[in-house]
Design a protein around this motif. Structure first.
Motif, mmCIF file in Angstrom:
data_model
loop_
_atom_site.group_PDB
_atom_site.id
_atom_site.type_symbol
_atom_site.label_atom_id
_atom_site.label_comp_id
_atom_site.label_asym_id
_atom_site.label_seq_id
_atom_site.Cartn_x
_atom_site.Cartn_y
_atom_site.Cartn_z
ATOM 1 N N GLU A 33 0.911 -1.225 -0.035
ATOM 2 C CA GLU A 33 -0.021 0.032 -0.026
ATOM 3 C C GLU A 33 0.800 1.149 -0.051
ATOM 4 O OE1 GLU A 33 -2.285 -0.471 3.643
ATOM 5 O OE2 GLU A 33 -0.502 -1.109 4.806
ATOM 6 N N ASN A 34 1.996 1.200 0.515
ATOM 7 C CA ASN A 34 3.001 2.451 0.749
ATOM 8 C C ASN A 34 3.759 2.444 -0.558
ATOM 9 O OD1 ASN A 34 1.464 3.291 2.818
ATOM 10 N ND2 ASN A 34 3.082 3.407 3.814
ATOM 11 N N SER A 35 3.699 1.566 -1.565
ATOM 12 C CA SER A 35 4.752 1.437 -2.797
ATOM 13 C C SER A 35 4.105 2.559 -3.797
ATOM 14 C CB SER A 35 4.560 -0.087 -3.529
ATOM 15 O OG SER A 35 5.307 -0.898 -2.475
ATOM 16 N N LYS A 36 4.311 3.685 -3.597
ATOM 17 C CA LYS A 36 3.649 4.916 -4.161
ATOM 18 C C LYS A 36 4.819 5.850 -4.418
ATOM 19 C CE LYS A 36 -0.545 3.423 -3.732
ATOM 20 N NZ LYS A 36 -0.492 2.391 -2.999
ATOM 21 N N ILE A 37 4.652 6.634 -5.554
ATOM 22 C CA ILE A 37 5.690 7.992 -5.687
ATOM 23 C C ILE A 37 4.924 9.056 -5.426
ATOM 24 C CG2 ILE A 37 6.777 8.956 -7.415
ATOM 25 C CD1 ILE A 37 7.712 6.378 -8.693
ATOM 26 N N ILE A 38 5.412 10.013 -4.597
ATOM 27 C CA ILE A 38 4.590 11.480 -4.234
ATOM 28 C C ILE A 38 5.712 12.403 -4.777
ATOM 29 C CG2 ILE A 38 3.843 13.023 -2.669
ATOM 30 C CD1 ILE A 38 3.133 10.597 -0.807
ATOM 31 N N VAL A 39 5.191 13.201 -5.619
ATOM 32 C CA VAL A 39 6.005 14.332 -6.062
ATOM 33 C C VAL A 39 5.555 15.767 -5.514
ATOM 34 C CG1 VAL A 39 6.935 13.256 -8.105
ATOM 35 C CG2 VAL A 39 4.800 14.793 -8.380
ATOM 36 N N VAL A 40 6.751 16.681 -4.933
ATOM 37 C CA VAL A 40 6.275 17.778 -4.293
ATOM 38 C C VAL A 40 6.827 18.964 -5.216
ATOM 39 C CG1 VAL A 40 6.494 19.219 -2.220
ATOM 40 C CG2 VAL A 40 6.573 16.812 -2.027
ATOM 41 N N ARG A 53 3.570 6.549 -14.067
ATOM 42 C CA ARG A 53 3.319 8.163 -13.489
ATOM 43 C C ARG A 53 3.239 8.185 -11.840
ATOM 44 N NH1 ARG A 53 1.857 10.692 -18.445
ATOM 45 N NH2 ARG A 53 2.151 9.235 -19.934
ATOM 46 N N PRO A 54 3.520 9.336 -11.325
ATOM 47 C CA PRO A 54 3.434 9.567 -9.906
ATOM 48 C C PRO A 54 1.817 9.291 -9.323
ATOM 49 C CG PRO A 54 4.012 11.577 -10.875
ATOM 50 C CD PRO A 54 4.063 10.746 -11.969
ATOM 51 N N HIS A 55 1.738 8.778 -8.299
ATOM 52 C CA HIS A 55 0.522 8.664 -7.798
ATOM 53 C C HIS A 55 -0.072 10.065 -6.924
ATOM 54 C CE1 HIS A 55 2.187 4.418 -7.176
ATOM 55 N NE2 HIS A 55 1.183 4.110 -7.537
ATOM 56 N N VAL A 56 0.831 11.015 -6.440
ATOM 57 C CA VAL A 56 0.191 11.915 -5.844
ATOM 58 C C VAL A 56 1.250 13.154 -6.400
ATOM 59 C CG1 VAL A 56 -0.369 13.218 -3.923
ATOM 60 C CG2 VAL A 56 -0.782 10.724 -3.994
ATOM 61 N N MET A 57 0.788 14.387 -6.746
ATOM 62 C CA MET A 57 1.619 15.619 -6.831
ATOM 63 C C MET A 57 0.984 16.637 -5.648
ATOM 64 S SD MET A 57 2.211 18.316 -9.956
ATOM 65 C CE MET A 57 3.391 17.124 -10.843
ATOM 66 N N VAL A 58 1.838 16.960 -4.908
ATOM 67 C CA VAL A 58 1.512 18.008 -3.736
ATOM 68 C C VAL A 58 1.868 19.086 -4.396
ATOM 69 C CG1 VAL A 58 1.626 18.488 -1.346
ATOM 70 C CG2 VAL A 58 1.551 16.252 -1.862
ATOM 71 N N TYR A 59 1.281 20.085 -4.482
ATOM 72 C CA TYR A 59 1.444 21.607 -4.979
ATOM 73 C C TYR A 59 1.523 22.430 -3.807
ATOM 74 C CZ TYR A 59 1.874 26.046 -7.077
ATOM 75 O OH TYR A 59 2.307 27.439 -7.591
ATOM 76 N N LEU A 60 2.738 23.124 -3.256
ATOM 77 C CA LEU A 60 2.763 24.060 -2.079
ATOM 78 C C LEU A 60 2.241 25.297 -2.386
ATOM 79 C CD1 LEU A 60 6.162 22.683 -0.412
ATOM 80 C CD2 LEU A 60 3.733 21.986 -0.067
#
Length: 398
Positions: A79-86, A227-234
């Motif tokens: 479940e934590n085998s994810k890619i998150i880009v900030v 492709r990444p799972h989540v993109m976090v935009y600050l």
């Protein structure tokens, strides 16, 4: 779905939420369907270790057509085998946020490639910028400092080199996830780079022809990735970005006429109007209000909200997360071999430079100089320890 997260100093188990004391009703209603249909999600560990399977030591052991028969991939993924880009504007704190987020889920933190390392040969630490004195202006290695200090910045080759390094960094993140099962949080990525390039086009630092070239290159390179799972935009106001630049106290940045408020505003605008809508087709988008840095309790609350996001698909035709759905062991093995091959990045960039794109177009004379001065330089022509010009004896080497 984009979820706008607003800081209010909420305790993780208290009555307050990230949406305010009583909660933003509209945003909570948007979040509710995700919560109710949740079937695949992250698990927050809040600093504790996640029970990952035994990793494959990809950094020290080669993964090839023989190794793939003895080391599968699917059994490690969890479940934590994810890619998150900030992503975010200049100097907003992407790296610090990514480190803190990685700790929340016991993921690996990976930074964007440093600008100075882009021009360093990894084999022997030779700095290619030292050859600039022998090269014509159009053929010199152009770094961020030159971009910030020159009155008429030339950005084409810098952007192309920078994007290439970001693609290489993302391939390393893919290799880590597939080899260890541990997720990755990246500060900056090839997927968010479009925001900066579009802002430079709007400011006139790159031409429309370069933007067309880059768009084609981006589509042709990123299609070869998962492709990444989540993109976090600050999301950070320009005046706050300026305050953080002052706090960072880099003289080159503070004196630069290029890094002005108009450019910073265009970066934010380009992300919101161009980059995020493009990425949203394949990736979950979180827009976080970063005008004030979240404290530890707020980071924990944000991590809990992220555990409610559905980050997997059951349909390979679904553009969002479809890359990760139903992938066979053979396909995983192919990705791992490609990402482990240092020459694979070069294979992704075979494009001929369009003659109309003067940002990166050079004359035949310039190309001859590059070949004679750069490609034939002993530090770049030979692998480390093999250049006879440096006194190495290769007579008995295999």
């Amino acid at each position: 779905m984009a979820v706008a997260l607003t800081r209010v100093g909420a305790a993780r188990l208290g009555a307050k939420t990230l949406f305010g004391k009583t909660g933003n009703v509209a945003l909570l209603e948007k979040l509710a369907p995700v919560t109710q249909t949740q079937v695949a999600h992250l698990r927050a560990t809040f600093g504790e270790k996640y029970p990952y399977s035994k990793p494959f030591p990809y950094e020290t052991k080669s993964y090839n057509f023989i190794t793939e028969w003895f080391d599968g991939t699917d059994h490690r993924l969890n479940e934590n085998s994810k890619i998150i880009v900030v992503e975010g504007n200049v100097a907003v704190g992407k790296h610090e946020f990514a480190k803190r987020m990685a700790k929340m889920f016991d993921m690996a933190y990976m930074p964007t490639a440093r600008d100075d390392l882009t021009f360093i040969n990894h084999e022997n630490s030779f700095d290619m910028r030292s050859l600039n004195q022998f090269l014509p202006p159009e053929a010199r290695f152009y770094d961020v400092e030159a971009f910030l200090t020159e009155p008429k910045p030339r950005v084409g080759w810098l952007e192309l080199t920078w994007y290439k390094e970001r693609v290489a960094a993302y391939l390393r993140a893919m290799l880590h996830v597939l080899s260890t099962g541990q997720g990755v949080v990246m500060a900056g990525s090839a997927f968010g780079h479009t925001g900066y390039v579009e802002a430079m086009r709007r400011m006139g630092y790159v031409s429309k022809e370069y933007m067309k070239f880059f768009s084609t290159l981006r589509d042709d390179t990123l299609v070869e990735t998962l492709r990444p799972h989540v993109m976090v935009y600050l999301d950070t106001p320009v005046h706050v970005v300026r305050e953080r630049l002052q706090k960072r106290n880099n003289p080159v940045e503070l004196k630069s006429k290029v890094l002005n408020d108009d450019f910073l505003a265009e970066i934010d605008k380009s992300y919101k109007e161009h980059c995020l809508p493009l990425v949203r087709k394949t990736t979950e988008i979180l827009e976080v209000d970063w005008s004030t840095v979240l404290d530890d309790l707020d980071m924990e609350a944000l991590a809990e909200e992220m555990t409610r996001l559905k980050l997997e698909s059951t349909d390979r035709e679904d553009p969002k997360f479809g890359d990760w759905c139903g992938v066979s062991e053979d396909r995983y093995a192919l990705y791992r071999k490609r990402c482990a091959n240092p020459d694979y990045v070069e294979a992704l960039f075979p494009h001929q430079v369009p003659v109309s794109c003067m940002d990166i177009m050079m004359t035949d004379v310039d190309w001859v100089k590059i070949r004679n001065i750069v490609n034939e330089h002993p530090a770049l022509k030979y692998e480390a320890g093999w250049a006879p010009q440096f006194g190495y004896n290769t007579l008995f080497k295999l």
